[in-house]
Design an enzyme around this catalytic site. Structure first.
Site, PDB file in Angstrom:
ATOM      1  N   THR A  39       0.833  -1.210   0.000  1.00  0.00           N
ATOM      2  CA  THR A  39       0.000   0.000   0.000  1.00  0.00           C
ATOM      3  C   THR A  39       0.870   1.263   0.000  1.00  0.00           C
ATOM      4  O   THR A  39       0.538   2.257  -0.635  1.00  0.00           O
ATOM      5  CB  THR A  39      -0.932  -0.005   1.232  1.00  0.00           C
ATOM      6  OG1 THR A  39      -1.684  -1.212   1.209  1.00  0.00           O
ATOM      7  CG2 THR A  39      -1.892   1.176   1.215  1.00  0.00           C
ATOM      8  N   HIS A  42       1.819   1.946  -3.444  1.00  0.00           N
ATOM      9  CA  HIS A  42       0.687   2.562  -4.162  1.00  0.00           C
ATOM     10  C   HIS A  42       0.561   4.044  -3.785  1.00  0.00           C
ATOM     11  O   HIS A  42       0.293   4.889  -4.647  1.00  0.00           O
ATOM     12  CB  HIS A  42      -0.624   1.840  -3.838  1.00  0.00           C
ATOM     13  CG  HIS A  42      -0.804   0.561  -4.588  1.00  0.00           C
ATOM     14  ND1 HIS A  42      -1.156   0.538  -5.919  1.00  0.00           N
ATOM     15  CD2 HIS A  42      -0.672  -0.733  -4.212  1.00  0.00           C
ATOM     16  CE1 HIS A  42      -1.239  -0.727  -6.320  1.00  0.00           C
ATOM     17  NE2 HIS A  42      -0.950  -1.509  -5.303  1.00  0.00           N
TER      18      HIS A  42
HETATM   19 ZN   LIG Z   1      -0.135  -2.508   4.989  1.00  0.00          ZN
END
Ligand SMILES: [Zn+2]
Ligand SMILES: [Zn+2]
Length: 331
Positions: A39, A42
Site C-alpha cells: 500500500t 501505491h
Molecule cells: Zn499494509
C-alpha cells in the site's frame, strides 16, 4: 523531528518537520520499527486514496512518548502498536458492525501522517499493548497479520477445502501459514520467484508452481478457494480460471484503483461462485497479536532487510524490481 514526506506521487524527501503533539484523546509514539507495505508503494505512486503531502507508514511499533490530557490506561514508556484504521463510530456502517467501510474512514499513514518518522500521533483507542515477550520487529507485523486474520474470517475455510493462492510475498507467506493451519487439504501456491516458493513450502504449501509453468502443471484443475494476493490484473484474470463449482474467490492483493478485469456473469450465476473482498483490518489486531506472540505464525523469517529512513527513499524508487519479502525501517 525527521520524517519521510511524500510531497506528491513519485517525489519523497527526508525533512525536518514539526513534532506531532498529542491532542485530547491521542498519544504520541516514539517509533521503533515500521514495515513497508505494498500500500505504501501505491501511495508513493499516487494510485491509492491518499492526498499529499503525507508521511506514510501504517505498520509500526514503538514506545509511548507523550499522552493527551484525556487519555487514561496508558503510561509513557508503554510498548505499543496501533491499528492504523480510524473509524468514526457514528455513521451507518460503524453502527452496523461494518466499521472498515466507515463513511468517515481515516487511517494513520494513509489519510493522516504515519510512522515513517521519529514520532507518530494516534488516537488512544487504536493502541494495542505489546506483550513483554514480543520484539519491536514482531510488533510491526501486528497490522499486516490483522489483515490476514480478517481475510480468514471472510474466507471461512472448510475442512478439506482445496485452496490455491496467487502471490508469495510477505502477505502471501502469512496467508500460507494461516491457510495451512485452517483445515485446508491442499494449498497450491503460485509465484514468479523460486526462492519465495521455497519459503512457502516451509510454511505449509502442499505444492508450489512457478507462474510460467502454471498452464502446463495445473491446467483444468478446479479449487474450492482461490486467493489472489498480487493485485496484478493479468494474475487476477488467471486466478478466476481456477475456480471450481461453488468456489469462493478472495481479492486480497491491492490493485491500482483504476483497474478493471473481465468476469463472466453467466459463470458467476451458473457456478454458484462467491466473490469476496477483504478491506484491511476489522477489529482483528488482538487475534493477530496473539498469533504472533504464541508462535502460531512466524514473522521473523519474513524480514528480508532493515533500512534507515534515508535508505527508504531509494527503496521507494526501485521497489518493484526486488525479490524481497518484508522490508522494515529501523527509526
Ligand atoms: Zn499494509
Ligand atoms: Zn463511521
Amino acid at each position: 523531528m525527521r520524517a519521510l514526506v511524500i510531497e506528491k506521487p513519485h517525489q519523497a524527501t527526508i525533512q525536518e518537520v514539526e513534532y506531532p503533539k498529542p491532542r485530547m484523546n491521542e498519544v504520541t509514539i516514539k517509533v521503533e520499527r515500521t514495515g513497508i507495505c505494498g500500500t505504501d508503494i501505491h501511495i508513493y505512486e499516487g494510485t491509492y486514496i491518499s492526498s499529499y503531502p503525507l508521511i506514510p507508514g501504517h505498520e509500526f511499533s514503538g514506545v509511548i512518548h507523550e499522552i493527551g490530557p484525556a487519555v487514561t490506561g496508558y503510561s509513557v514508556g508503554d510498548r505499543v502498536s496501533a491499528d492504523p484504521n480510524i473509524f468514526c463510530g457514528h455513521c451507518e456502517y460503524c453502527q452496523t458492525h461494518r466499521s472498515n467501510q466507515c463513511e468517515n474512514f481515516a487511517a494513520t499513514g494513509v489519510t493522516r501522517n504515519g510512522s515513517m518518522a521519529e514520532y507518530v500521533r494516534v488516537p488512544a483507542n487504536t493502541l494495542i499493548r505489546m506483550p513483554d515477550s514480543m520484539t519491536f520487529q514482531q510488533g510491526a507485523f501486528i497490522e499486516p497479520m490483522a489483515c490476514v486474520v480478517y481475510a480468514m474470517n471472510r474466507l471461512q475455510v472448510q475442512a478439506g477445502d482445496r485452496v490455491i493462492l496467487f502471490g508469495a510475498g510477505a502477505m502471501g507467506q502469512q496467508l500460507v501459514q494461516a491457510i495451512s493451519r485452517s483445515g485446508a487439504s491442499e494449498l497450491a501456491v503460485v509465484d514468479i520467484s523460486p526462492s519465495k516458493l521455497r519459503i512457502a513450502e516451509q510454511f505449509g504449501a502442499t505444492r508450489t508452481i512457478l507462474s510460467d509453468e502454471l498452464d502446463t502443471r495445473l491446467s483444468g484443475q478446479a479449487f474450492d478457494i482461490v486467493v489472489e494476493a498480487t493485485g496484478i490484473p493479468a494474475v487476477i484474470q488467471k486466478a478466476f480460471t481456477y475456480m471450481g463449482p461453488a468456489a469462493k474467490y478472495l481479492q486480497f492483493g491491492v490493485a491500482d484503483s483504476e483497474v478493471t478485469v473481465p468476469l463472466s456473469p453467466f459463470k458467476l450465476f451458473n457456478k454458484d461462485w462467491t466473490i469476496l473482498g477483504s478491506m484491511a483490518v476489522h477489529y482483528t489486531t488482538i487475534p493477530a497479536m496473539r498469533w504472533i506472540d504464541e508462535g502460531r505464525v512466524q514473522v521473523d523469517h519474513l524480514v528480508s532487510q532493515t533500512l534507515s529512513l534515508e535508505q527508504t527513499l531509494d527503496f521507494f524508487e526501485n521497489a518493484k524490481n526486488r525479490d524481497f519479502l518484508k522490508t522494515q525501517i529501523q527509526l
